[in-house]
Motif scaffolding. Structure first.
Motif, PDB file in Angstrom:
ATOM      1  N   UNK A  14      -9.801  -5.716  10.154  1.00 40.25           N
ATOM      2  CA  UNK A  14     -11.261  -5.468  10.299  1.00 40.25           C
ATOM      3  C   UNK A  14     -11.408  -3.987   9.916  1.00 40.25           C
ATOM      4  N   UNK A  15     -10.496  -2.949   9.815  1.00 42.06           N
ATOM      5  CA  UNK A  15     -10.880  -1.629   9.588  1.00 42.06           C
ATOM      6  C   UNK A  15     -11.149  -1.796   8.222  1.00 42.06           C
TER       7      UNK A  15
ATOM      8  N   UNK B 231       1.310   2.524   8.102  1.00 39.59           N
ATOM      9  CA  UNK B 231       2.575   2.963   8.530  1.00 39.59           C
ATOM     10  C   UNK B 231       2.992   2.279   9.812  1.00 39.59           C
ATOM     11  N   UNK B 232       1.813   2.168  10.688  1.00 36.68           N
ATOM     12  CA  UNK B 232       2.294   1.441  11.946  1.00 36.68           C
ATOM     13  C   UNK B 232       2.666  -0.125  11.868  1.00 36.68           C
TER      14      UNK B 232
ATOM     15  N   UNK C 137       0.872  -1.127   0.143  1.00 32.71           N
ATOM     16  CA  UNK C 137       0.050  -0.028  -0.184  1.00 32.71           C
ATOM     17  C   UNK C 137       0.979   1.271  -0.163  1.00 32.71           C
ATOM     18  N   UNK C 138       2.018   1.297   0.952  1.00 31.30           N
ATOM     19  CA  UNK C 138       2.797   2.239   0.964  1.00 31.30           C
ATOM     20  C   UNK C 138       3.438   2.714  -0.336  1.00 31.30           C
TER      21      UNK C 138
ATOM     22  N   UNK D 263      -7.633   7.702   6.209  1.00 32.90           N
ATOM     23  CA  UNK D 263      -6.639   8.307   6.848  1.00 32.90           C
ATOM     24  C   UNK D 263      -6.293   7.228   8.219  1.00 32.90           C
ATOM     25  N   UNK D 264      -7.184   6.377   8.768  1.00 32.42           N
ATOM     26  CA  UNK D 264      -6.910   5.523   9.490  1.00 32.42           C
ATOM     27  C   UNK D 264      -6.180   4.216   8.791  1.00 32.42           C
ATOM     28  N   UNK D 265      -6.762   4.127   7.587  1.00 35.68           N
ATOM     29  CA  UNK D 265      -6.051   3.140   6.871  1.00 35.68           C
ATOM     30  C   UNK D 265      -4.422   3.454   6.287  1.00 35.68           C
TER      31      UNK D 265
END
Lengths: 488, 403
Positions: A188-189, A237-238, A110-111, A230-232
């Motif tokens: 889940x998100x 990143x985490x 994704x990044x 945003x959360x994604x």
């Protein structure tokens, strides 16, 4: 669902334009239908029952073996001094490794803006979750006294007893549980918009309630999407450092020791590369039959297979590099025990395991240099299967050969697995498949919303824009329900 | 959404007179500094050892940056990258200095006996370990290996830089496909040559010590150095009026992200190497680190920990600094300095275990080699466009935006 048109092969590259990632020019509704059909059909296909029956049986075997272990003690396993770690830790590392592809695909790709990931990320993330669950079983049971497993956690207690913070086994507890938590959240998100789709389409009350709860009140508003993206991004990143940290910490279990064959500095990145290698092989092992069975060639295209095969080839080459480096340095170090361990691997009593590993992990993946092999599902499936076997043997070779013959010839000893060892391993595969088969009947196996974002209608190709997705809403359902008559 | 792309043919994209002035000046500065280094080396009265060590460090420095550039170029083709087209040519220019570095390697060969303990026959005869390693660590094989590295890198440069330039003339998309096809084997050869080059040039300075991750450590540092260099070069070129519209803050953002990622990767590799040797505490492995923790060298180690990881990590973590040219430029310039310190920290404790401060000759040699190397890059680029102007993915790169 439109009848499948002849799909063009999108694995050829034209540098002037980006190849389409969804074939057959479906609209959004068709994708929804296609993916939801797997879940919504009132009865799964017969093959599902067969597979589920087999894997459920194996799961039963797993729990029977664990029961036997608890009743009788670790003596039912073949391990003994000097090989005090054998199948349990091998299986643990094997399964944790499998659990790497999911987060690699969902976070790192994704990044790196690899849009093709959208077709396979849900699939791989689900695998990650279940593989880590399977992995978690082995450290929990290998002590033989699982009711004391809470000692692993630093819980304040009156006895003033604490785990040894300098032990990598404890770091494992933190690393794997952190990885599992973040992967679970990420998975889940990412699924929330799709769960809302299932909720909106659900026809029975309990399904509406179940999906309704899980969809967290998703309405698809602009604000929802904004927060979601945003959360994604933040979770990606985490999760990225976690992909590297988990298997690095697992490699520390071995590499901090002074044992020749375990103690070498390249272990952390080498284990990570091996994990991604094995994880992608497992993704392909499950994905290729599923893709053929459910006719998903328009979503999981030849290009996807080609790309995954390339990642397997790349990480497999890194693993080969590490094997070669270890061998070279064993000689270069001038340490006779170190040299012996490597010669012993290749020529000693476990040579059969060593050469199985080399054949499966280094020799066979070389066919992936050929385009034909990367784009032929059957060939790719066979290679992936072989890599799965090879990666299990890699851990076995590292762990068992090093322990069985170390510094003192008087304390050498061989390890032979018992039938309990073997059945526990096969049982864990059963558990993994059972969970997976259940998931595919309950939840969307492909990230519909994300796949739509990489379709031309998703708008990413309009003007200079690259990113996770702009989502312009669901096109109204065109086919009232394909399976309406089957429903009642 | 702005679909108006800048017209690449309106850009100032040839170095021209400014480039000629630059390479002449850089070459003059470089040669003067190198001459001063040689003089300082003679004056030191240690058979040139301090000069040759200084030379090895700075040679490793410019080599690592060129190899980092080569890695970047090959990687862009391997992954069919689109965003990077507007900055790729500058990287190609840096990578194209590799044949020049083959010439600059000659002093290492001259100083072989000053640098490498294993090159002395009497030392090998007296040392059982060195004797065991002599099938690998011997002068003829060392030379053969470096010839192989030079040929491999030279051919890689020709395969990628040559085709990229040919594409400027013809615009043929097939050339991109040809490069993509060659990228995978090129990457494989690159990995092997870089690993063994780093073992030969740096690790064998202490021929007793060994680490399987050493090649990866050198690689990580090289890529950090290269991305820092790329940011600095693009900023300097833009300030001088080149590629004003083609390279945007979006490209800097991506360079910043990659710089950040490889800073973390470097720390991860460095930590893996250190922690595993520290934990097992085997004397033959810890000796190397012991020299870097005692007699003041510990301060250099801490400088690396904080300067090469903690500070840039904090500085580049958020989005804003990566999109701020001043901040990114400052961090990148700093990284170029600490990358040199990293190599200095690898090599110099073998010469001066008691004395961590750089001598004048270390600095003049660094200026000399960087000068000559930059001059050669500018000379190579003097008639070439600074952008791969007919790359089929150029439009994608020009219009690139971070979501």
């Amino acid at each position: 669902m439109a009848t499948a048109p002849v799909l063009l092969d999108n694995s050829h590259e034209d540098p002037r334009r980006r190849a389409p990632l969804v074939l057959g020019e479906p609209d959004f509704g068709a994708i929804t239908e296609q993916v939801c059909a797997i879940v919504e059909k009132p009865k799964p296909p017969r093959a599902w029952y067969v597979a589920f029956g087999i894997s459920l049986t194996l799961t039963g075997v797993l729990f029977a073996m664990i029961g036997l272990l608890f009743l009788q003690g670790t003596g039912v396993w073949g391990l003994n001094m000097p090989v005090a770690w054998a199948f349990d830790i091998t299986n643990f590392v094997f399964w944790v490794g499998i659990g790497h592809a999911g987060t690699l695909i969902s976070a790192i790709l994704f990044l790196f803006r690899q849009r093709w990931r959208t077709a396979i990320n849900r699939f791989a993330e689900t695998m990650t979750i279940f593989a880590v669950m399977c992995a978690g079983i082995f450290p929990t049971i290998h002590t033989g006294r699982p009711w004391l497993d809470f000692y692993l956690l630093p819980i304040p207690n009156q006895m003033g007893m604490w785990p040894n913070f300098r032990s990598p086994l404890l770091w494992d507890v933190f690393a794997v549980s952190t990885y599992f938590t973040v992967s679970l959240l990420f998975w889940f998100v990412g699924m929330v918009p799709d769960l809302a789709t299932l909720r909106d389409r659900a026809e029975s009350r309990w399904k509406q309630i179940l999906y309704g709860i899980l969809a967290l009140g998703w309405r698809g508003s602009g604000r929802h999407w904004h927060r979601y993206e945003r959360v994604y991004l933040l979770l990606a990143a985490l999760a990225t450092p976690l992909v590297l940290s988990v298997h690095s910490v697992v490699s520390f279990d071995f590499a901090v020791a002074q044992l020749p064959g375990w103690h070498t500095t390249i272990f952390p990145p080498y284990f990570v590369a091996g994990a991604i290698f094995g994880g992608f092989a497992m993704v392909l092992t499950l994905l290729i039959p599923m893709r053929a069975y459910f006719k998903l060639e328009n979503i999981v295209t030849t290009r996807h297979l080609d790309n995954m095969a390339k990642i397997i080839l790349a990480t497999g080459t890194m693993v080969g590099y590490a094997y070669a480096m270890e061998f070279f340095m064993a000689w270069y170090s001038g340490n006779p025990t170190e040299t012996f361990v490597f010669v012993n691997r290749a020529l000693g009593p476990y040579a059969w395991a060593y050469w199985t590993m080399v054949f499966c992990n280094v020799v066979v993946p070389q066919v992936l240099w050929l385009r034909k092999a990367r784009t032929t599902p059957l060939a790719l499936f066979v290679v992936a299967m072989i890599v799965n076997v090879g990666m299990w043997f890699e851990r076995f070779v590292i762990i068992v050969t090093s322990l069985s013959r170390d510094f003192l010839p008087s304390s050498w000893g061989m390890f032979t697995p018992t039938w309990v060892d073997l059945l526990t391993l096969f049982g864990s595969i059963g558990l993994f498949l059972t969970l997976f088969l259940l998931f595919m009947r309950l939840f969307p196996l492909f990230a519909m919303a994300e796949v739509k974002s990489v379709m031309p209608q998703g708008g990413l190709d309009i003007g200079p824009h690259h990113g996770h997705g702009q989502y312009w809403g669901e096109i109204p359902r065109q086919h009232e329900t394909q399976f309406a008559e089957d429903d009642r | 959404m702005d679909t108006q792309l800048p017209d690449i043919f309106q850009e100032k994209r040839l170095l021209g007179e400014a480039g000629d002035t630059f390479w002449r000046r850089a070459l003059a500065v470089g040669l003067i500094a190198l001459a001063a280094s040689v003089a300082l080396g003679f004056a030191a009265g240690d058979h040139g050892r301090s000069f040759f060590f200084a030379y090895a460090v700075s040679f490793a420095y410019v080599l690592s940056l060129s190899l980092g550039a080569l890695f970047f170029v090959v990687l862009q083709h391997l992954t069919r990258a689109g965003w990077s087209v507007v900055v790729r040519r500058v990287a190609e220019g840096v990578a194209a200095t590799l044949p020049v570095l083959a010439l600059l390697f000659v002093p290492i060969l001259i100083g072989l006996h000053q640098l490498y303990h294993w090159s002395h026959a009497e030392a090998v005869a007296a040392d059982h370990l060195l004797h065991g390693k002599s099938p690998y660590l011997n002068v003829p094989f060392f030379v053969v290996r470096w010839v192989l590295y030079a040929v491999t890198w030279g051919l890689t440069v020709r395969a990628f830089v040559g085709r990229s330039l040919a594409q400027d003339a013809s615009g043929a998309p097939e050339l991109s496909l040809e490069m993509q096809k060659r990228a995978a084997p090129a990457m494989l050869l690159f990995g092997l040559t870089l690993t063994f080059a780093s073992i030969d040039l740096l690790m064998s300075l202490d021929a007793h010590w060994f680490s399987t991750i050493f090649g990866v450590y050198f690689f990580a540092g090289s890529v950090v150095g290269f991305f820092a260099l790329l940011a600095v070069l693009m900023l300097m070129l833009q300030r001088a009026g080149y590629l004003r519209h083609a390279v945007t803050v979006e490209h800097y953002h991506d360079i910043g992200k990659l710089l950040f990622a490889f800073i973390v990767f470097w720390a991860y590799i460095g930590f893996s190497q250190y922690m595993l040797y520290w934990y097992a505490n085997i004397p033959e492995e810890t000796g190397w680190f012991l020299r870097r923790q005692t007699n003041g060298w510990g301060w250099v180690s801490l400088l690396l920990l904080f300067g090469h990881f903690v500070l840039p990590f904090v500085a580049l973590l958020s989005r804003a600094p990566k999109r701020n040219r001043k901040v990114l430029g400052a961090v990148a310039a700093w990284m170029l300095v600490v990358h040199w310190v990293d190599l200095y920290w690898i090599a110099l404790p073998e010469l001066r275990p008691q004395d961590p401060l750089p001598h004048l000759v270390d600095l003049t040699t660094a200026v000399g080699l960087v000068g000559v190397w930059l001059a050669s890059a500018a000379f190579i680029m003097r008639k070439r466009s600074l952008v791969a102007e007919r790359d089929p993915r150029l439009a994608e790169s020009l219009g690139f935006e971070n979501a």
